[in-house]
Design a protein around this motif. Sequence first.
Motif, PDB file in Angstrom:
ATOM      1  N   GLU A 148       0.813  -1.216   0.000  1.00 12.74           N
ATOM      2  CA  GLU A 148       0.000   0.000   0.000  1.00 12.74           C
ATOM      3  C   GLU A 148       0.851   1.273   0.000  1.00 12.74           C
ATOM      4  O   GLU A 148       0.336   2.358  -0.283  1.00 12.74           O
ATOM      5  N   VAL A 149       2.138   1.160   0.329  1.00 11.13           N
ATOM      6  CA  VAL A 149       3.020   2.335   0.326  1.00 11.13           C
ATOM      7  C   VAL A 149       4.132   2.197  -0.718  1.00 11.13           C
ATOM      8  O   VAL A 149       5.140   2.889  -0.656  1.00 11.13           O
ATOM      9  N   GLY A 150       3.932   1.290  -1.663  1.00 11.21           N
ATOM     10  CA  GLY A 150       4.895   1.137  -2.749  1.00 11.21           C
ATOM     11  C   GLY A 150       6.145   0.365  -2.395  1.00 11.21           C
ATOM     12  O   GLY A 150       7.169   0.499  -3.078  1.00 11.21           O
ATOM     13  N   LEU A 151       6.083  -0.467  -1.362  1.00  9.46           N
ATOM     14  CA  LEU A 151       7.262  -1.216  -0.926  1.00  9.46           C
ATOM     15  C   LEU A 151       7.099  -2.727  -1.071  1.00  9.46           C
ATOM     16  O   LEU A 151       7.776  -3.494  -0.380  1.00  9.46           O
ATOM     17  N   ALA A 152       6.237  -3.156  -1.978  1.00 10.82           N
ATOM     18  CA  ALA A 152       6.013  -4.592  -2.143  1.00 10.82           C
ATOM     19  C   ALA A 152       7.278  -5.334  -2.546  1.00 10.82           C
ATOM     20  O   ALA A 152       7.460  -6.513  -2.216  1.00 10.82           O
ATOM     21  N   ASP A 153       8.180  -4.632  -3.253  1.00  9.99           N
ATOM     22  CA  ASP A 153       9.419  -5.254  -3.713  1.00  9.99           C
ATOM     23  C   ASP A 153      10.629  -4.771  -2.927  1.00  9.99           C
ATOM     24  O   ASP A 153      11.765  -4.883  -3.381  1.00  9.99           O
ATOM     25  N   PHE A 154      10.406  -4.277  -1.730  1.00 12.22           N
ATOM     26  CA  PHE A 154      11.477  -3.688  -0.940  1.00 12.22           C
ATOM     27  C   PHE A 154      12.414  -4.738  -0.345  1.00 12.22           C
ATOM     28  O   PHE A 154      13.527  -4.422   0.065  1.00 12.22           O
ATOM     29  N   PRO A 199       4.724 -13.737   9.709  1.00  7.98           N
ATOM     30  CA  PRO A 199       4.452 -13.087   8.419  1.00  7.98           C
ATOM     31  C   PRO A 199       5.167 -11.744   8.288  1.00  7.98           C
ATOM     32  O   PRO A 199       5.227 -10.948   9.223  1.00  7.98           O
ATOM     33  N   ALA A 200       5.701 -11.513   7.094  1.00  6.92           N
ATOM     34  CA  ALA A 200       6.598 -10.382   6.873  1.00  6.92           C
ATOM     35  C   ALA A 200       5.890  -9.030   6.931  1.00  6.92           C
ATOM     36  O   ALA A 200       4.724  -8.894   6.557  1.00  6.92           O
ATOM     37  N   THR A 201       6.635  -8.047   7.415  1.00  7.97           N
ATOM     38  CA  THR A 201       6.215  -6.643   7.437  1.00  7.97           C
ATOM     39  C   THR A 201       7.430  -5.803   7.064  1.00  7.97           C
ATOM     40  O   THR A 201       8.508  -6.330   6.784  1.00  7.97           O
ATOM     41  N   GLU A 227      18.912   2.548   7.782  1.00 10.61           N
ATOM     42  CA  GLU A 227      19.846   1.936   6.846  1.00 10.61           C
ATOM     43  C   GLU A 227      19.689   0.420   6.718  1.00 10.61           C
ATOM     44  O   GLU A 227      20.121  -0.169   5.723  1.00 10.61           O
ATOM     45  N   MET A 228      19.072  -0.234   7.699  1.00 10.56           N
ATOM     46  CA  MET A 228      18.922  -1.687   7.636  1.00 10.56           C
ATOM     47  C   MET A 228      17.478  -2.120   7.377  1.00 10.56           C
ATOM     48  O   MET A 228      17.144  -3.290   7.514  1.00 10.56           O
ATOM     49  N   ALA A 229      16.625  -1.187   6.999  1.00  9.76           N
ATOM     50  CA  ALA A 229      15.214  -1.514   6.786  1.00  9.76           C
ATOM     51  C   ALA A 229      15.039  -2.463   5.599  1.00  9.76           C
ATOM     52  O   ALA A 229      15.793  -2.414   4.623  1.00  9.76           O
ATOM     53  N   THR A 230      14.016  -3.325   5.705  1.00  7.72           N
ATOM     54  CA  THR A 230      13.714  -4.269   4.634  1.00  7.72           C
ATOM     55  C   THR A 230      12.328  -4.840   4.889  1.00  7.72           C
ATOM     56  O   THR A 230      11.619  -4.401   5.797  1.00  7.72           O
ATOM     57  N   LEU A 231      11.915  -5.813   4.099  1.00  9.91           N
ATOM     58  CA  LEU A 231      10.723  -6.604   4.399  1.00  9.91           C
ATOM     59  C   LEU A 231      11.183  -7.897   5.044  1.00  9.91           C
ATOM     60  O   LEU A 231      12.053  -8.590   4.508  1.00  9.91           O
TER      61      LEU A 231
END
Length: 337
Positions: A148-154, A199-201, A227-231
Amino acid sequence: MTDLPGLDLSRFAAWFDGACPGQIGGPLTGRLLAGGRSNLTYEVSDGTHRWVVRRPPLGHVLATAHDMGREYRVISALRDTSVPVALTYALCTDPEVIGAPFYVMSRIDGIPYRTEEEIRPLGPVRTRAIAWRMIETLALLHAVAPAEVGLADFGRPEGFLPRQVRRWKKQLDASRSRPVPGIDELYELLAARQPEGTPATIVHGDYRLDNLLVGPDDKIAAVVDWEMATLGDPLTDLGLLVVYQRMDRLHEGPMASEAPGYPSETEILDRYAEASGRDLSDLGFYIALGSFKLAVILEGIHYRYVHGQTVGDGFERIGSQVEPLVVSGLAAIRKEN
């Protein structure tokens, strides 16, 4: 203009004026902000406006550990959510400008409380309220739907935990400058005892009180250091937060989590479980993983320190914190604590 280590203000000004015309209204000054022993953070001002510039550390840089584009992207994506973040201005991917990729964001007024001395004057009631907001903000982050925030492929949520264990082992191997008792055993246990996962967030990757800017109203003004953010598995954020607060007992001086009014570890975990609805029965693994990850990060910082590649104070003490983290991680995964 007086240049700073890692930031040529003249070259930065020329680039920023082109990227965001009309922002700069006069000669620039800057300073290296206190805190942060990984990416370098500067405050830059033209006398009227202030901005924050983030770039990777000088010298030895581990692959994938200091991706400015990812950090810029996640902060930009979270702008219209309930998670408080800074406003982003522009990203520079050309290392020729200041020697490395960097980005510019707004300067947020707030305090990153770290020590008991800093937070104690607020009193027990305000200290407790800030800690609750820290946990509630983490639950809010983990409630954001990435698509929903454009991070589906993050990130790649599938196989996240095994990949994390392998990644930090690879980072360790790239930063070895001395033997660290038990660290390879901790890796082997993490590789062998992985739970199914949650489940991933969106995960922050380095969530702790001093990576939050607390405003004058005691609310969280911004979450910083992405700097270490991801899904991935949200419990990795919670496990690492527990590790940070346990580390406080090993620090040279009392830290914020030891201040009067600060919730106990059990209260912190109960609050997160209630706010998120997640099962914490496998948290021992996540605490061990957080211990391993932080030990590897600190070993990398120690590597840069012994090779003369750090900027700032306090690096001479970093290496001594690695072995206690390994001991704590081994205890957690063996269910000894």
